[in-house]
Design a protein around this motif. Structure first.
Motif, mmCIF file in Angstrom:
data_model
loop_
_atom_site.group_PDB
_atom_site.id
_atom_site.type_symbol
_atom_site.label_atom_id
_atom_site.label_comp_id
_atom_site.label_asym_id
_atom_site.label_seq_id
_atom_site.Cartn_x
_atom_site.Cartn_y
_atom_site.Cartn_z
ATOM 1 N N UNK A 72 0.847 -1.193 0.000
ATOM 2 C CA UNK A 72 0.000 0.000 0.000
ATOM 3 C C UNK A 72 0.878 1.237 0.000
ATOM 4 N N UNK A 73 0.629 2.129 -0.974
ATOM 5 C CA UNK A 73 1.303 3.430 -0.950
ATOM 6 C C UNK A 73 0.383 4.412 -0.229
ATOM 7 N N UNK A 74 0.859 4.905 0.902
ATOM 8 C CA UNK A 74 0.095 5.878 1.680
ATOM 9 C C UNK A 74 0.312 7.274 1.103
ATOM 10 N N UNK A 75 -0.372 8.260 1.681
ATOM 11 C CA UNK A 75 -0.298 9.620 1.135
ATOM 12 C C UNK A 75 0.994 10.337 1.505
ATOM 13 N N UNK A 76 1.632 9.927 2.606
ATOM 14 C CA UNK A 76 2.846 10.599 3.033
ATOM 15 C C UNK A 76 3.325 10.060 4.362
ATOM 16 N N UNK A 77 4.222 10.792 5.010
ATOM 17 C CA UNK A 77 4.765 10.361 6.299
ATOM 18 C C UNK A 77 3.730 10.671 7.382
ATOM 19 N N UNK A 78 2.873 9.703 7.619
ATOM 20 C CA UNK A 78 1.781 9.827 8.586
ATOM 21 C C UNK A 78 1.728 8.518 9.357
ATOM 22 N N UNK A 82 0.279 4.899 7.994
ATOM 23 C CA UNK A 82 1.217 3.797 7.751
ATOM 24 C C UNK A 82 0.802 2.574 8.557
ATOM 25 N N UNK A 83 0.486 2.773 9.830
ATOM 26 C CA UNK A 83 0.047 1.658 10.661
ATOM 27 C C UNK A 83 -1.252 1.050 10.168
ATOM 28 N N UNK A 84 -2.196 1.910 9.765
ATOM 29 C CA UNK A 84 -3.482 1.431 9.269
ATOM 30 C C UNK A 84 -3.318 0.616 7.993
ATOM 31 N N UNK A 85 -2.407 1.050 7.135
ATOM 32 C CA UNK A 85 -2.152 0.311 5.893
ATOM 33 C C UNK A 85 -1.640 -1.089 6.195
ATOM 34 N N UNK A 101 16.355 12.910 6.161
ATOM 35 C CA UNK A 101 16.611 11.730 6.989
ATOM 36 C C UNK A 101 15.600 11.640 8.119
ATOM 37 N N UNK A 102 15.161 12.780 8.631
ATOM 38 C CA UNK A 102 14.175 12.795 9.708
ATOM 39 C C UNK A 102 12.856 12.185 9.243
ATOM 40 N N UNK A 103 12.443 12.497 8.019
ATOM 41 C CA UNK A 103 11.226 11.901 7.473
ATOM 42 C C UNK A 103 11.403 10.401 7.269
ATOM 43 N N UNK A 104 12.572 10.007 6.804
ATOM 44 C CA UNK A 104 12.848 8.580 6.607
ATOM 45 C C UNK A 104 12.768 7.836 7.938
ATOM 46 N N UNK A 105 13.356 8.391 8.972
ATOM 47 C CA UNK A 105 13.310 7.776 10.308
ATOM 48 C C UNK A 105 11.873 7.675 10.808
ATOM 49 N N UNK A 106 11.095 8.736 10.619
ATOM 50 C CA UNK A 106 9.703 8.735 11.074
ATOM 51 C C UNK A 106 8.890 7.666 10.349
#
Length: 253
Positions: A72-78, A82-85, A101-106
């Motif tokens: 599943x491709x989600x809409x963004x860093x959320x 992500x968990x729901x998907x 990198x902060x977004x990648x970690x999140x």
């Protein structure tokens, strides 16, 4: 979780190219039919699609029935999205527009349970057989899900070295259309500038031992991506493929 499907896919993609498609359909029958074609994976698209979370649960079931790896491709860093998907039982999650990198970690934190992340916990979901799967088994298998990060803009390229240092993701995906947009050439995915940037990104990812993915909308490009070492190739979109196939029938009538 379909352990065999997950492990088989991870084994295959680690040493050869896998081919899939993006999907925007709201009909789970089409997802199931795609699996019978022999495709390796399908990306169920929430970023540019209209599919609801309820329908995604049925899409994931349909994919697994026909031995098609569901992502599943989600809409963004959320973290919630992500968990729901992943709660649907999808075996992979793809997160677009990673620029730092902060977004990648999140993104990784949201996709993994402790100690690899801090994904929200509910085992009474499709992914955990609605609470009937043993807890330890579920958490262990869930942490093996495939996490794909999309880098598709100038900022992401500028921060690529730092992004590649983030542990816990499996595939780096390059979106050529968004990449072309970010350099002021929207849609010119075959321009020398876009191709050069993709090659630069690919070289850095390969040096770190990270698998590469990209979008393609031609058979010729599929082959060139394989030759360049891309193992995760997403060819076009189901509804576009369907429309083109019909037009070819009409032309031959």
């Amino acid at each position: 979780m379909s352990t065999n499907l997950l492990q088989d896919f991870k084994k295959k993609i680690s040493h050869q190219a896998c081919l899939g498609i993006f999907s925007k359909t709201t009909d789970s029958n089409l997802v199931e039919a795609a699996g019978y074609s022999g495709l390796d994976f399908i990306i169920l698209d929430q970023e540019h699609g209209t599919v609801t979370l309820e329908t995604l649960n049925n899409h994931v079931r349909a994919a697994k029935i026909s031995n098609l790896f569901p992502i599943i491709r989600v809409k963004g860093v959320d973290a919630h999205a992500i968990g729901a998907a992943l709660d649907t039982g999808a075996l992979g999650v793809q997160i677009p527009n990673i620029a730092t990198a902060e977004q990648a970690k999140a993104a990784v934190q949201a996709a993994r349970f402790y100690p690899k992340g801090m994904r929200g916990v509910c085992r009474f979901v499709n992914a955990a057989q609605f609470g009937t799967q043993p807890k330890d088994q579920y958490f262990d298998q869930a942490n093996q899900s495939v996490v794909i990060l999309q880098v598709e803009g100038v900022e992401g390229i500028q921060n690529l070295d730092a992004i590649l240092e983030v542990p816990g993701f499996d595939i780096l995906f390059i979106g050529p259309y968004d990449l072309s947009q970010s350099i002021g050439k929207p849609g010119q995915v075959d321009s020398p500038e876009v191709l050069s940037l993709m090659q630069q990104i690919a070289a850095k990812a390969k040096a770190k031992g990270i698998l590469l993915g990209a979008f393609s909308d031609t058979i010729v490009r599929n082959q060139s991506l394989k030759n360049e070492g891309f193992n995760y190739i997403a060819h076009s979109v189901d509804l576009n493929i369907f429309s083109i196939a019909l037009s070819q029938i009409i032309k031959k009538d």
